[in-house]
Every structure is written in C-alpha cells, then in structure tokens.
Design an enzyme around this catalytic site. Structure first.
Site, PDB file in Angstrom:
ATOM      1  N   SER A  30       0.824  -1.206   0.000  1.00  0.00           N
ATOM      2  CA  SER A  30       0.000   0.000   0.000  1.00  0.00           C
ATOM      3  C   SER A  30       0.859   1.257   0.000  1.00  0.00           C
ATOM      4  O   SER A  30       0.588   2.219  -0.731  1.00  0.00           O
ATOM      5  CB  SER A  30      -0.926   0.005   1.228  1.00  0.00           C
ATOM      6  OG  SER A  30      -1.837  -1.067   1.178  1.00  0.00           O
ATOM      7  N   GLU A 312      -8.825  -6.646   5.238  1.00  0.00           N
ATOM      8  CA  GLU A 312      -7.792  -7.467   4.615  1.00  0.00           C
ATOM      9  C   GLU A 312      -7.222  -8.509   5.573  1.00  0.00           C
ATOM     10  O   GLU A 312      -6.611  -9.489   5.157  1.00  0.00           O
ATOM     11  CB  GLU A 312      -6.664  -6.584   4.098  1.00  0.00           C
ATOM     12  CG  GLU A 312      -5.901  -5.844   5.179  1.00  0.00           C
ATOM     13  CD  GLU A 312      -5.203  -4.594   4.654  1.00  0.00           C
ATOM     14  OE1 GLU A 312      -3.968  -4.547   4.701  1.00  0.00           O
ATOM     15  OE2 GLU A 312      -5.911  -3.675   4.197  1.00  0.00           O
TER      16      GLU A 312
END
Length: 423
Positions: A30, A312
């Site tokens: 990310s 997640e």
C-alpha cells in the site's frame, strides 16, 4: 542456491514443535504503490527506499513507465523520474486493485489513449465508481469494468464529485492521489453506507501532505485536495504489516514466539490492528528492541470482532478462529466480497471443507470450532486465502494449498520463506 519448483497443490508445512523465529518482511504494498504514483506526478525525481518488489508493485511501476514517468526498479531503492504523459499506453492491472483504481485518475492527465485490462479474476472487481467520477469531472472513459479505455485530454478540470465509496476506500484514495494536478483540485463527497478501511485513506492523506499537497479532511465523508504542485519527496517503506499476519499467527497456533523486525511504533497501516486482535485471542504481544514479538497461548480464545476498517486481515483471523477453543463472530466485512475473490464465500467454503462449522452471514462469518482434518485448500488466485491455508496447515495434518504462488502478489518467494521457518 538452487530454486526447486513449488508443487501444486503445495503440502503446507506442519509444525512439530512451537515455532520460534525472527523475520524481516518485505515492504508495504500500500505504501509502495502510493509512493510510486505520487512520485510520478511530482515536480522532480523521488526515491522510494526499500520498495516492495512484488507482482503488484512491478505492475504499478510498468504502468507509470508506460505513461511517461520512468521507474527504475533495478536496485533496492527505486527512482521515479516524472515525465509528460503524451504516449498511448496499455496498462496491465494483473490482480492489483491499486493499479486498476489509482492509475486511471493519473492517466486522465495524458494526451494519449490508455487502455486497461487485467487477469480474469480482476474483471469482476468493482471500478465503476471511479470511472463514473472521472466522467463527471469531464474525462472521456469507455467501459464500466475491465477492460476499459481512457482518452486523455491533457488536463482535468476537477471540482466536486459525489461517489459511493462503501465498496472500497480505494475509490476515495484514487481521486485524492491525482487531485492536486487537476485545475480545480478535487472535492470528494461520499454518499452511501460507511466507507470501509478508513486507515488506508488516512495513509493516503498523510502521504499527500508529505508531498506538500493541501488536504482538508475535517468533515466526515468529505475529502478535498487543493490544486497545486506535488513536491518531490523520498519515502522509506515500512514492512507490510498485513503480510505479517500469517507469521504472527504461526506463533499463535504453535505456542511459539515470532518477532517481526522493524515494526513501527506509529503507522497508518491496517495490519497494526493485529496487535490488539492477537491479544484478545490470548497471545502475549510486546514491542522489543528488534520489533514486535508475539507468543502464542496454550489455547486460542474465540473473538467477536468488527473488522470493517481492517477487512484485509479477515482471512488470517478466520483461520485462527477455526483453531480457537470457543466460537467467534467476524462482522462488518461485507465489502471483502469485492476483493480478489468473494472472501466471505471462499472462507466459508474452504473452512467447511476442512471440517469447521461456519455460518456465512451477509457481512461476516460465525465460526464454531470443530476438529479439523486435511484436504485441498483453494486460494481463488487470492494471496490472503493462501495465507489462511498455510496457517491451518501449520497445525492440521495433510492440508494442500492450491496455487500458493499467488502469494507473489505481495511477497515474492513466500512459500520457500514460510517453509524455512519449520526447519
């Protein structure tokens, strides 16, 4: 050292004793992909230090290079040189949601035609909110899902846009990341159910500010980026804390101790929630001079968790719940049906296949532990599903993980690295 091919399905290594290990994990996907994209539209070159080298980040680097901002990935630190976006380009999204969603708002600044496609599984993932938002901002986009094509006009007027970001926080981050380069900036209003994974938006805002971009996030469900330059800024990438889940889970299920080196004391990564989750399940969790250490209990306890902001982590946590002594309820995660696969349906199917008692609910899972047995664990081309499979295989005989190579999405050579912990 000779690399031996990984069998498919892969016999997940079985622990015969508590696992004690200290591991250094690759960098955050990310953070890496956000850093690469911001560097590509900055005023001057930037360096992304300790960048994650994985399929997702290489796809991002190739996408930005094809648009006109070359990314040099030859070393551990990647150098990004901003350029002018004038050429036609074809972007391969693979299975990377950050590429499919973050690149189009930047590609809208091109004067060329940019086509997007990806793996078959990727064609089912939602992207329509971003494409609709770009149309509302005056961008010429053909298509509603992959494959789609964007005809750049060289500039985007920008302004206010209303979206429903309840399907993914990436819808907001995608527009924020490019917004400073729009003539009027961008003012994003969310209208819908609560936005999931808010820590990822907070990460985006923090990184924008590091590049000198003015962001107003003072109101709920509204994010505004002022127009202006994106200053060059180097980034040092933190370890991927969500990728730490299977390793810390290994300590939890075997009663051992696993330390993840260089765990940040303050971070915007969703994976930091593992500290609290594992503590609730009975683990000892502590910072050490090396990083974060987790020691497993004699018996894991079930939990009732709202994972809305950290969806997640759900596959790894679900695997732990299936090995706990008491029932668990994971909720607030209807949005993970739109991840690499429908993760709720996949987890319910695969856990049940190994003997667990699982009730699939609209927004989560209810898991009642049962004695598990071996069998084939399908991954659905989803790296997080592979993580769940190897966690179970660490303490259940005969678990075979199909397509464990899908873990290369965020961790190259995960399987041999994981197997090395059992030596």
């Amino acid at each position: 050292m000779t690399q031996h091919p990984i069998a498919d399905p892969w016999p997940a290594p079985r622990a015969t004793a508590p696992v004690d290990a200290v591991v250094s994990l690759p960098g955050s996907k990310s953070l890496t992909n956000r850093a690469l994209l911001l560097a590509a539209i900055a005023e001057g070159p930037s360096v992304v230090r300790r960048a994650l080298r994985s399929r997702d980040t290489l796809l991002m680097s190739r996408a930005l290079t094809s648009l006109g901002s070359p990314v040099d990935t030859t070393g551990e630190d990647w150098v990004v040189t901003p350029g002018t976006f004038t050429a036609d380009a074809a972007v391969d999204c693979g299975l990377a949601g950050t590429v499919m969603r973050f690149v189009p708002p930047v590609a809208a600044l091109s004067t060329g035609t940019v086509s997007f496609d990806g793996d078959e599984h990727m064609r089912q993932r939602p992207v329509g909110e971003i494409l609709g938002a770009l149309r509302a901002l005056g961008v010429d986009v053909a298509g509603e899902r992959l494959p789609f094509t964007l005809h750049g006009g060289g500039a985007v007027t920008g302004g206010t846009v209303v979206i429903d970001a309840s399907g993914s926080s990436q819808f907001v981050s995608a527009l924020l990341l490019a917004g400073a380069r729009y003539e009027k900036g961008v003012d994003i209003r969310h209208d819908g159910k609560p936005v999931p994974s808010l820590p990822h938006i907070e990460m985006t805002v923090a990184m924008l500010r590091e590049h000198g971009v003015e962001v107003d996030d003072s109101e709920a469900n509204r994010w505004a980026v002022a127009p202006g330059p994106v200053k060059a800024a180097d980034h040092a990438i933190e370890p991927d804390l969500s990728n730490a889940a299977p390793f810390l889970a290994l300590a939890a299920v075997t009663g051992g101790t696993v330390t993840v080196r260089d765990w940040p004391r303050a971070t915007h990564q969703a994976g930091d929630a593992l500290r609290d989750i594992l503590a609730q399940m009975g683990c000892q969790v502590r910072f050490t001079a090396e990083g974060l250490a987790v020691t497993g209990p004699g018996e894991l306890q079930g939990v009732d968790l709202d994972l809305h902001d950290v969806g997640e982590l759900a596959p790894a946590v679900a695997a732990l719940c299936a090995l706990a002594a008491t029932p668990s309820h994971l909720r607030g995660i209807a949005h993970i049906r739109g991840h690499e696969t429908d993760r709720l349906a996949a987890l319910a199917t695969e856990l049940t296949g190994l003997g667990a008692d699982v009730e699939e609910r609209p927004d989560g899972l209810a898991i009642t532990p049962r004695t598990l047995h071996g069998g084939l664990w399908h991954t659905y081309a989803d790296h997080r599903m592979a993580h769940a499979g190897v966690i179970l295989g660490a303490v259940v005989d005969g678990v075979l993980v199909e397509n464990v190579a899908t873990t290369s999405k965020t961790f190259t050579d995960f399987a041999p690295f994981w197997a090395g912990l059992f030596a």
